[in-house]
Motif scaffolding. Structure first.
Motif, PDB file in Angstrom:
ATOM      1  N   PRO A 185      -9.699   6.647   1.141  1.00 40.48           N
ATOM      2  CA  PRO A 185     -10.805   5.862   0.578  1.00 40.48           C
ATOM      3  C   PRO A 185     -10.952   6.007  -0.939  1.00 40.48           C
ATOM      4  N   GLU A 186     -10.296   7.000  -1.549  1.00 42.63           N
ATOM      5  CA  GLU A 186     -10.439   7.233  -2.986  1.00 42.63           C
ATOM      6  C   GLU A 186      -9.062   7.341  -3.650  1.00 42.63           C
ATOM      7  N   PRO A 187      -8.387   6.226  -3.859  1.00 41.41           N
ATOM      8  CA  PRO A 187      -7.068   6.273  -4.501  1.00 41.41           C
ATOM      9  C   PRO A 187      -7.163   6.735  -5.949  1.00 41.41           C
ATOM     10  N   ASN A 309      -6.388  -0.338   7.266  1.00 45.25           N
ATOM     11  CA  ASN A 309      -6.986   0.705   6.435  1.00 45.25           C
ATOM     12  C   ASN A 309      -7.374   0.211   5.045  1.00 45.25           C
ATOM     13  N   VAL A 310      -7.534  -1.107   4.876  1.00 44.18           N
ATOM     14  CA  VAL A 310      -7.896  -1.669   3.571  1.00 44.18           C
ATOM     15  C   VAL A 310      -9.126  -2.549   3.725  1.00 44.18           C
ATOM     16  N   ASP A 311      -9.669  -2.959   2.588  1.00 37.35           N
ATOM     17  CA  ASP A 311     -10.854  -3.823   2.610  1.00 37.35           C
ATOM     18  C   ASP A 311     -10.496  -5.303   2.673  1.00 37.35           C
ATOM     19  N   GLY A 312      -9.287  -5.638   2.206  1.00 36.82           N
ATOM     20  CA  GLY A 312      -8.887  -7.033   2.211  1.00 36.82           C
ATOM     21  C   GLY A 312      -7.385  -7.170   2.037  1.00 36.82           C
ATOM     22  N   VAL A 313      -6.862  -8.333   2.423  1.00 32.61           N
ATOM     23  CA  VAL A 313      -5.429  -8.629   2.320  1.00 32.61           C
ATOM     24  C   VAL A 313      -5.247  -9.870   1.464  1.00 32.61           C
ATOM     25  N   LEU A 314      -4.305  -9.793   0.524  1.00 31.81           N
ATOM     26  CA  LEU A 314      -3.942 -10.962  -0.270  1.00 31.81           C
ATOM     27  C   LEU A 314      -2.534 -11.380   0.131  1.00 31.81           C
ATOM     28  N   PHE A 315      -2.423 -12.584   0.674  1.00 34.77           N
ATOM     29  CA  PHE A 315      -1.123 -13.143   1.020  1.00 34.77           C
ATOM     30  C   PHE A 315      -0.549 -13.845  -0.207  1.00 34.77           C
ATOM     31  N   TYR A 316       0.693 -13.495  -0.532  1.00 32.35           N
ATOM     32  CA  TYR A 316       1.342 -14.078  -1.712  1.00 32.35           C
ATOM     33  C   TYR A 316       2.544 -14.900  -1.262  1.00 32.35           C
ATOM     34  N   LEU A 317       2.420 -16.233  -1.371  1.00 33.28           N
ATOM     35  CA  LEU A 317       3.480 -17.158  -0.981  1.00 33.28           C
ATOM     36  C   LEU A 317       3.782 -18.090  -2.147  1.00 33.28           C
ATOM     37  N   PRO A 318       4.703 -17.729  -3.027  1.00 35.95           N
ATOM     38  CA  PRO A 318       5.022 -18.606  -4.167  1.00 35.95           C
ATOM     39  C   PRO A 318       5.700 -19.887  -3.683  1.00 35.95           C
ATOM     40  N   PRO A 319       5.798 -20.877  -4.536  1.00 38.04           N
ATOM     41  CA  PRO A 319       6.362 -22.172  -4.113  1.00 38.04           C
ATOM     42  C   PRO A 319       7.765 -22.090  -3.530  1.00 38.04           C
ATOM     43  N   VAL A 320       8.591 -21.126  -3.971  1.00 41.58           N
ATOM     44  CA  VAL A 320       9.966 -21.058  -3.470  1.00 41.58           C
ATOM     45  C   VAL A 320      10.072 -20.315  -2.140  1.00 41.58           C
ATOM     46  N   ASP A 321       8.968 -19.786  -1.628  1.00 42.71           N
ATOM     47  CA  ASP A 321       9.026 -19.068  -0.351  1.00 42.71           C
ATOM     48  C   ASP A 321       9.457 -20.011   0.769  1.00 42.71           C
ATOM     49  N   ASP A 322      10.429 -19.550   1.575  1.00 43.14           N
ATOM     50  CA  ASP A 322      10.855 -20.352   2.714  1.00 43.14           C
ATOM     51  C   ASP A 322      10.920 -19.518   3.993  1.00 43.14           C
ATOM     52  N   VAL A 323      10.256 -18.347   3.972  1.00 44.30           N
ATOM     53  CA  VAL A 323      10.303 -17.452   5.131  1.00 44.30           C
ATOM     54  C   VAL A 323       8.898 -17.102   5.616  1.00 44.30           C
ATOM     55  N   LEU A 324       8.136 -16.425   4.757  1.00 40.05           N
ATOM     56  CA  LEU A 324       6.848 -15.901   5.201  1.00 40.05           C
ATOM     57  C   LEU A 324       5.858 -17.013   5.533  1.00 40.05           C
ATOM     58  N   GLY A 325       6.045 -18.166   4.948  1.00 36.16           N
ATOM     59  CA  GLY A 325       5.152 -19.271   5.264  1.00 36.16           C
ATOM     60  C   GLY A 325       5.106 -19.590   6.747  1.00 36.16           C
ATOM     61  N   TRP A 326       6.219 -19.331   7.445  1.00 32.95           N
ATOM     62  CA  TRP A 326       6.236 -19.554   8.891  1.00 32.95           C
ATOM     63  C   TRP A 326       5.423 -18.475   9.615  1.00 32.95           C
ATOM     64  N   ASP A 327       5.359 -17.281   9.040  1.00 33.05           N
ATOM     65  CA  ASP A 327       4.653 -16.173   9.680  1.00 33.05           C
ATOM     66  C   ASP A 327       3.182 -16.102   9.294  1.00 33.05           C
ATOM     67  N   TYR A 328       2.833 -16.692   8.152  1.00 29.42           N
ATOM     68  CA  TYR A 328       1.479 -16.554   7.628  1.00 29.42           C
ATOM     69  C   TYR A 328       0.389 -16.952   8.626  1.00 29.42           C
ATOM     70  N   PRO A 329       0.476 -18.094   9.305  1.00 31.51           N
ATOM     71  CA  PRO A 329      -0.625 -18.446  10.230  1.00 31.51           C
ATOM     72  C   PRO A 329      -0.841 -17.381  11.304  1.00 31.51           C
ATOM     73  N   ARG A 330       0.250 -16.826  11.841  1.00 29.26           N
ATOM     74  CA  ARG A 330       0.116 -15.807  12.877  1.00 29.26           C
ATOM     75  C   ARG A 330      -0.507 -14.529  12.320  1.00 29.26           C
ATOM     76  N   LEU A 331      -0.030 -14.083  11.154  1.00 25.16           N
ATOM     77  CA  LEU A 331      -0.552 -12.856  10.557  1.00 25.16           C
ATOM     78  C   LEU A 331      -2.011 -13.016  10.136  1.00 25.16           C
ATOM     79  N   GLN A 332      -2.334 -14.162   9.550  1.00 20.99           N
ATOM     80  CA  GLN A 332      -3.701 -14.405   9.106  1.00 20.99           C
ATOM     81  C   GLN A 332      -4.649 -14.435  10.296  1.00 20.99           C
ATOM     82  N   ARG A 333      -4.205 -15.029  11.387  1.00 23.92           N
ATOM     83  CA  ARG A 333      -5.050 -15.092  12.582  1.00 23.92           C
ATOM     84  C   ARG A 333      -5.305 -13.689  13.143  1.00 23.92           C
TER      85      ARG A 333
END
Length: 370
Positions: A185-187, A309-333
């Motif tokens: 809790p105290e990095p 173990n965190v307060d929030g998650v930031l998903f980073y998907l730049p325009p050239v991403d062609d992989v994680l974008g398929w996983d993002y809806p499942r992970l976000q849900r």
């Protein structure tokens, strides 16, 4: 002692900011340099074969040779920069380049370099080697990957493999000591600082890195805890600190990233006993993060455990991403069902962020801190 520790922090940060510096020194001293494009290349085999292994991180450009041969909007800046440096002959100190089949962009990089060499359009390319290890979890893929690792060993003819493994293990322990300063809790270590201190391992002699890291941890452990929402970044690999700086400028602390440039650098210690080639392969096959890890349950394990173990998650998907974008809806849900807030960023962290992106991240952090 404190002054030495501060000096160690500065030295590690300097190597992160000057990624070719030590490789050039080694090359001038007569040591061959082998370039790598990602974390799934067995560093230990290259080092034991007498090479100075260097993770290639060319910066932000411009890349005129890449502009000539590579399509716009398909490859990220780092892959374009690597292509440019190799194809233009700008890196004559490289004697070898090992490209793993860790991502589609890396496989295409290998094919592009082979093709321009075939057409006589490149200038003095180093030896190219495709380390064709797959990350699908199956008996067939595992056996295939072990055979490819044995082929790489036969090609390189390493000598003191146990010594190289021990050097890598010392660096792993050093990375773990930095990660420990981010946990709880105290990095005591900001994400911006951590990314540089951890990332320097890819550009340095690993024994020297471990020695400097031990000194740096002594000083850093005395710092006061950092305040602010604790955020985990999930997305495309971040070989620069721009996104971390932006998030932390608004009052948060990046405490982890599902990324081999940060929290997942160097998968684990390698057992220095028995069949070392098999032990090396199993570490990179079972432990190294990769966009090609399958099934999803295996690929998601670290993220789901760490995001609890965190307060929030930031998903980073730049325009050239062609992989994680398929996983993002499942992970976000999944994290939404758990009650963990998240934010999606689609801009390229290698470029200047828009004012709108600043506002969205500022609002996100303010809600978390509130």
């Amino acid at each position: 002692m404190a002054e030495r520790a501060r000096s160690a922090v500065q030295q590690l940060t300097w190597h992160y900011e000057h990624p070719f510096a030590q490789a050039l020194e080694k090359a001038d001293a007569g040591m061959p340099v082998a370039g790598m494009t990602s974390n799934t290349v067995p560093w230990e085999l290259l080092r034991a074969a007498g090479y100075f292994p260097l993770m290639l991180n060319p910066g932000s450009g411009p890349f005129p040779t890449a502009d000539r041969f590579m399509e716009d909007g398909v490859f990220g800046a780092r892959i374009r920069g690597i292509f440019d440096g190799i194809a233009s002959g700008a890196w004559p100190f490289l004697k070898m380049l090992v490209i793993p089949r860790t991502s589609e962009h890396e496989h295409k990089l290998f094919l592009y370099l082979r093709e321009i060499a075939r057409q006589g359009l490149s200038k003095g390319q180093p030896d190219l080697y495709l380390y064709n290890m797959l990350h699908t979890r199956s008996a067939e893929a595992g056996q295939y990957g072990l055979e490819r690792t044995q082929e790489l060993r036969n090609y390189l003819k390493p000598e003191d493999l146990a010594g190289a493994v021990e050097q890598s293990n010392q660096a792993y322990r050093a990375v773990r000591s930095f990660l420990a300063l981010r946990e709880g809790p105290e990095p005591r270590l900001s994400g911006t600082e951590a990314l540089a201190l951890i990332g320097a391992v890819y550009f340095m002699d690993r024994l020297e890195y471990a020695h400097l890291a031990d000194e740096a941890v002594v000083e850093l452990s005395r710092l006061n805890p950092l305040r602010g929402a604790r955020i985990l970044i999930k997305g495309s690999p971040l070989c620069h600190t721009g996104l971390h700086r932006l998030i932390e400028s608004h009052g948060a602390v990046v405490v982890a990233e599902d990324d081999w440039w940060g929290s997942r650098a160097i998968a684990r210690e390698i057992a220095v006993r028995g069949d070392l080639v098999r032990a090396i392969f199993e570490t990179y096959y079972y432990r190294a993060t990769s966009p090609r890890v399958f099934p999803h349950e295996t690929a998601d394990e670290w993220f789901l455990a760490s995001s609890a173990n965190v307060d929030g998650v930031l998903f980073y998907l730049p325009p050239v991403d062609d992989v994680l974008g398929w996983d993002y809806p499942r992970l976000q849900r999944m994290i939404d069902e758990r009650g963990t807030p998240s934010l999606l960023v689609r801009e390229d962290a290698a470029e200047e962020f828009s004012a709108q992106c600043h506002r969205r991240i500022e609002d996100f952090v303010q809600k978390l801190n509130g």
